[in-house]
Design an enzyme around this catalytic site. Structure first.
Site, PDB file in Angstrom:
ATOM      1  N   SER A  48      52.432  41.981  35.958  1.00 18.98           N
ATOM      2  CA  SER A  48      51.558  42.040  34.891  1.00 18.98           C
ATOM      3  C   SER A  48      51.578  43.145  33.685  1.00 18.98           C
ATOM      4  O   SER A  48      51.900  44.063  33.970  1.00 18.98           O
ATOM      5  CB  SER A  48      50.296  41.603  34.951  1.00 18.98           C
ATOM      6  OG  SER A  48      49.226  42.081  33.669  1.00 18.98           O
ATOM      7  N   HIS A 105      31.964  34.241  31.413  1.00 16.31           N
ATOM      8  CA  HIS A 105      31.704  33.217  30.536  1.00 16.31           C
ATOM      9  C   HIS A 105      31.011  31.370  31.880  1.00 16.31           C
ATOM     10  O   HIS A 105      31.699  31.863  33.625  1.00 16.31           O
ATOM     11  CB  HIS A 105      32.656  32.370  30.627  1.00 16.31           C
ATOM     12  CG  HIS A 105      32.550  31.189  29.569  1.00 16.31           C
ATOM     13  ND1 HIS A 105      31.683  30.822  29.191  1.00 16.31           N
ATOM     14  CD2 HIS A 105      33.414  30.395  29.413  1.00 16.31           C
ATOM     15  CE1 HIS A 105      31.860  29.425  28.061  1.00 16.31           C
ATOM     16  NE2 HIS A 105      33.121  28.623  28.770  1.00 16.31           N
TER      17      HIS A 105
END
Length: 333
Positions: A48, A105
């Site tokens: 990453s 979310h």
């Protein structure tokens, strides 16, 4: 509404929090949790590009699987379309009874793309602002309002844990609203599609097309329907529609009252209801999943079509003249 006095920070301080992802929200959550005295680790894949940034900011970083194994509260903040895979491959094998799985979310839980076992607390803490603002407000001793929701609560402590987490990132300084995964997901998707992204984008492009087709210079059309939009939105953001109407000229206000309903009429509202129905019955999410499973090909086609609209060509040329515009964040190609 919940505030600081309604939340016990020590609850989250007694837990080990793993934040999976280090994007806009991930970095804000991680740093603020740490500064609130919470044990926190960031979960990122070996390759990453965010790993160096997290290390530089003094955070402990490991792979998502190792962080999930270590943590007893896991906040999943990777993009919606990646959450099911990350859950299946890295989180689910390492969940223990009594652990908590948090979301920023509700989409993956509400539409059952992620299905944790019944002995895991499932909750949501969703700041109503971008990550940079969440972090800036926290550092300034303030906060951004948050939504919390509890979808699964085997221990009966889910709400207290969610409130404690919200306090650790500054949410209770501003105010925390209790909701449900269903309401947060459906309202968020509708706002994005019908108004904030889809609706506004198409309104701007249509206005540009009408003016150019009528013979006006594209540069003039761009300024009138796109560039000046920020001025109007900022006024609405600061004080609502009334503040905007108070601040513009009488000519603009009067013309808006007369012409606005000609653009957004009863037929428009009925089509908006159709968008809401597609969200509520899962039709939109099925299309979203199909796009991901197809390698994002449909999304790439739509992106290309959008990027080729004349307003983008005109806008890029005009923004070259605007030294005050942050080109790094505005230019996508």
């Amino acid at each position: 509404m919940f505030y600081d006095d309604n939340a016990d920070l020590s609850i989250i301080q007694r837990r080990k929090v793993g934040v999976i992802g280090y994007g806009s929200q991930g970095y804000a959550h991680s740093l603020s949790l740490r500064d609130s005295g919470v044990q926190v680790r960031v979960g990122l894949p070996e390759g990453s590009k965010s790993r160096p940034k997290a290390f530089e900011q003094g955070l402990d970083v490991d792979t998502p699987a190792e962080v999930a194994k270590w943590a007893d509260v896991i906040m999943l903040l990777v993009p919606d379309t990646a959450q099911a895979d990350v859950f299946e491959n890295d989180i689910e094998p390492n969940l223990q009874p009594g652990d908590a799985l948090f979301f920023g979310h509700g989409l993956n839980i509400h539409f059952e793309l992620v299905k944790p076992s019944g002995d895991v607390t499932v909750a949501m803490v969703a700041p109503k602002g971008p990550g940079y603002l969440v972090r800036r407000q926290f550092v300034d001793g303030k906060g951004v309002p948050c939504l919390i929701a509890v979808n699964q609560d085997p221990t009966g402590t889910g709400e207290a844990l969610a409130l404690s987490y919200a306090k650790a990132i500054g949410g209770t300084r501003a105010g925390v609203i209790k909701t449900t995964f269903k309401d947060e997901t459906e309202t968020d998707l509708f706002g994005e599609q019908a108004v904030l992204c889809g609706g506004t984008e198409e309104l701007v492009k249509a206005g540009f097309d009408v003016m150019v087709e009528a013979g006006y210079p594209p540069e003039m059309a761009y300024f009138e329907v796109l560039h000046e939009l920020k001025l109007i939105v900022d006024l609405m953001y600061e004080g609502g529609i009334a503040r905007m109407n108070y601040s513009v000229s009488d000519t603009a206000e009067f013309g808006g009252y007369l012409s606005g309903p000609r653009v957004i009429d009863a037929d428009t509202k009925e089509r908006m209801r159709g968008i809401l129905r597609d969200i509520q019955d899962g039709s939109f999410v099925k299309k979203l999943v199909a796009n991901v499973e197809g390698g994002n090909k449909q999304l790439e086609v739509l992106r290309k079509e959008n990027a080729e609209h004349p307003i983008e060509v005109t806008g890029k040329k005009l923004r070259d003249l605007m030294s005050w515009v942050d080109r790094q964040s505005t230019e996508t190609a």
